[in-house]
Design an enzyme around this catalytic site. Structure first.
Site, short mmCIF file in Angstrom:
data_model
loop_
_atom_site.label_atom_id
_atom_site.label_comp_id
_atom_site.label_asym_id
_atom_site.label_seq_id
_atom_site.Cartn_x
_atom_site.Cartn_y
_atom_site.Cartn_z
N GLY A 1 -6.42 8.43 1.60
CA GLY A 1 -7.50 7.58 1.12
C GLY A 1 -6.98 6.68 0.01
N HIS B 1 3.32 6.15 11.65
CA HIS B 1 2.19 5.28 11.96
C HIS B 1 2.59 4.17 12.93
CE1 HIS B 1 0.33 6.42 7.78
NE2 HIS B 1 0.13 7.35 8.69
N HIS C 1 4.11 7.92 1.04
CA HIS C 1 3.73 6.94 2.06
C HIS C 1 4.63 5.72 1.95
CE1 HIS C 1 0.67 3.71 3.50
NE2 HIS C 1 1.41 4.11 4.51
N LYS D 1 2.62 3.36 -7.55
CA LYS D 1 2.56 2.24 -6.60
C LYS D 1 3.82 1.39 -6.73
CE LYS D 1 -1.58 2.49 -4.66
NZ LYS D 1 -1.71 2.69 -3.22
N ASN E 1 0.81 -1.22 0.00
CA ASN E 1 0.00 0.00 0.00
C ASN E 1 0.85 1.27 0.00
OD1 ASN E 1 0.98 -0.26 2.62
ND2 ASN E 1 -0.88 0.51 3.57
N HIS F 1 -5.17 6.47 10.74
CA HIS F 1 -4.02 6.70 9.85
C HIS F 1 -4.38 6.57 8.39
CE1 HIS F 1 -3.80 2.48 8.88
NE2 HIS F 1 -2.56 2.53 8.41
N LEU G 1 3.40 7.06 -3.90
CA LEU G 1 3.73 8.47 -4.08
C LEU G 1 2.61 9.05 -4.92
CD1 LEU G 1 7.19 9.83 -5.24
CD2 LEU G 1 5.06 10.83 -6.00
#
Length: 486
Positions: A383, A333, A239, A485, A207, A408, A210
């Protein structure tokens, strides 16, 4: 009073959006789930409720174990689990942190608008994909030689600044200024270091992503102004976490706990809650190694930020400084940090475990960066590729309700295996581009299928609950433009 029954777990709604599992034999505290009825129905579909109840069996848990609105089944703790555990008489649990230590998210602002990129989406997504290593294997931005690894593990963003990959303002706009001083690189195994050596500056897989986004809605104009956000502005969300290094740190210490504290584990309802007693050599060793992995993850996201800045400068033929590419904030997280909180009128040092949860300190808290102290810490809630993300600020109720924590992300509804059965990556990509004008690029179609919009909970509902409970207040909403991804 409304009750909710799921298998062998009964919850009572003690106030709106707050559901409690009463204390029973073996539980040291009650457990609480923060959710609307709609979200609770989804949370109850897997073993999340059983897992958060199990967390209360850990010695030293304070007030109550908590599940955030995006909660779903994880390893030991549910993802979205929060537990504050006495740092003197309790324990620290690698399962309460997770394998991807300091998986986190940061937002980089720009002074560009959506019109500046419209029609150039494919050019931008291709350039970013070429600049930022993705996927399961190695490949990073820097060569992870011994000196680099030592600096990244011990000093985090302070090392990145010295090496020319970060600005001083980057440090000021990162949780803990991007460095855990308790880091002990010597407590990180050579195997973990070897796994991370070629991964500094890479997204990884799953998951992690960028994403270039545009700000679509502003809900609190004064706070958005303090954050430097306005409608139609382009921002970049990054992320990722500590890659193979963090995974190995978790694996190493789970194995040691199983070997050294077999009797301690025998009293817990789930071996995956494996924990080391506070004050033990093993607890201190894990904390030092975990903090080093936290630093590694912050450097990882910083090196990706460096690549993103350079790519934007090339694509838009303007130095990134002139494009206003400043860091809004970086939040962790998967983490367990020593923090001081008030419990029953007494200040206590606690290991605050946030497993798939975000720190959300309110205005006035001394650990909020000075630039945001009057309005509260920025909180970033990603999201899915087909939904908006959100910027929140730490709410006034967060310290009393959740030890300064909130959700988160949207939270998974569907396993990766199920997602690949139900979606084809190529179909997801084409649908997003045709109907939502979102350009997605990934190492494989399977990765896109695993992260299809339908795989996730409704992020709008997750954020609504956070906002209404006062633990994380809505500030702005963003929407994807291009997405990479792993």
């Amino acid at each position: 009073m409304t009750t909710f029954d799921a298998d062998d777990v009964t919850l009572e709604e003690i106030e709106e959006h707050v559901w409690e599992i009463a204390r029973e034999d073996g539980m040291n505290t009650p457990a609480r789930v923060l959710a609307s009825e709609a979200l609770l129905e989804e949370i109850a579909d897997d073993d999340t409720l059983g897992q958060i109840r199990n967390v209360t069996h850990l010695p030293g848990v304070q007030r109550h174990a908590l599940c955030m609105p995006d909660g779903h089944q994880g390893y030991g703790f549910p993802v979205g689990g929060v537990a504050a555990i006495d740092a003197e008489d309790g324990c620290i649990s690698p399962g309460g942190v997770g394998f991807d230590i300091n998986c986190g998210v940061r937002m980089v602002k720009t002074n560009l608008t959506y019109d500046d990129v419209r029609g150039r989406e494919e050019e931008l997504v291709d350039a970013l994909f070429d600049a930022v290593p993705t996927g399961l294997g190695g490949g990073g931005v820097v060569n992870g030689d011994a000196e680099t690894m030592s600096g990244a593990l011990s000093r985090g963003l302070d090392w990145a600044h010295e090496a020319g990959y970060a600005t001083r303002d980057d440090l000021k706009h990162c949780e803990d200024e991007g460095m855990r001083p308790d880091a002990e690189p010597a407590k990180v195994s050579q195997k973990a270091k070897d796994r991370g050596r070629n991964q500094l500056g890479s997204l990884g897989s799953g998951n992690h992503f960028l994403e270039v986004q545009r700000v679509t809605d502003v809900y609190r104009a004064d706070v958005a102004d303090s954050f430097g956000l306005k409608a139609d502005q382009l921002v970049v969300l990054i992320h990722c976490g500590s890659r193979g290094l963090g995974h190995q740190v978790c694996s190493d210490y789970l194995r040691r706990i199983e070997e050294e504290y077999e009797e301690f584990l025998a009293d817990l309802p789930d071996d995956n809650l494996a924990a080391a007693p506070a004050g033990s050599d093993l607890a201190e060793d894990y904390y030092g190694a975990m903090c080093a992995a936290i630093n590694f993850a912050w450097v990882n996201r910083q090196l990706i930020t460096h690549q993103v800045r350079e790519t934007f400068a090339d694509v838009f033929e303007t130095p990134w400084e002139e494009l206003g590419m400043e860091l809004l904030y970086d939040v962790a997280h998967n983490i367990a940090k020593k923090e001081v909180h008030e419990v029953d009128g007494e200040e206590k040092e606690l290991y605050v475990h946030r497993k798939g949860a975000t720190r959300a300190f309110p205005a006035g808290h001394p650990e909020v960066p000075s630039a945001y102290r009057d309005v509260g810490q920025p909180v970033i809630i990603p999201g899915s590729m087909g939904a908006g993300s959100y910027v929140l600020r730490g709410g006034e109720e967060s310290m009393a309700r959740t030890f300064g924590s909130t959700a988160h992300g949207a939270g998974r509804l569907m396993s990766r295996t199920q997602a690949k059965r139900e979606y084809r990556g190529e179909d997801v990509q084409s649908d997003l581009q045709e109907h939502e004008h979102v350009y997605v690029k990934a190492e494989s179609g399977a990765t896109v299928a695993e992260e299809a919009p339908g795989v996730y909970k409704d992020v709008d509902e997750v954020v609504r609950v956070s906002d209404e409970l006062g633990i994380g207040d809505k500030v702005a909403r963003t929407y994807p433009v291009v997405n990479i991804k792993g």
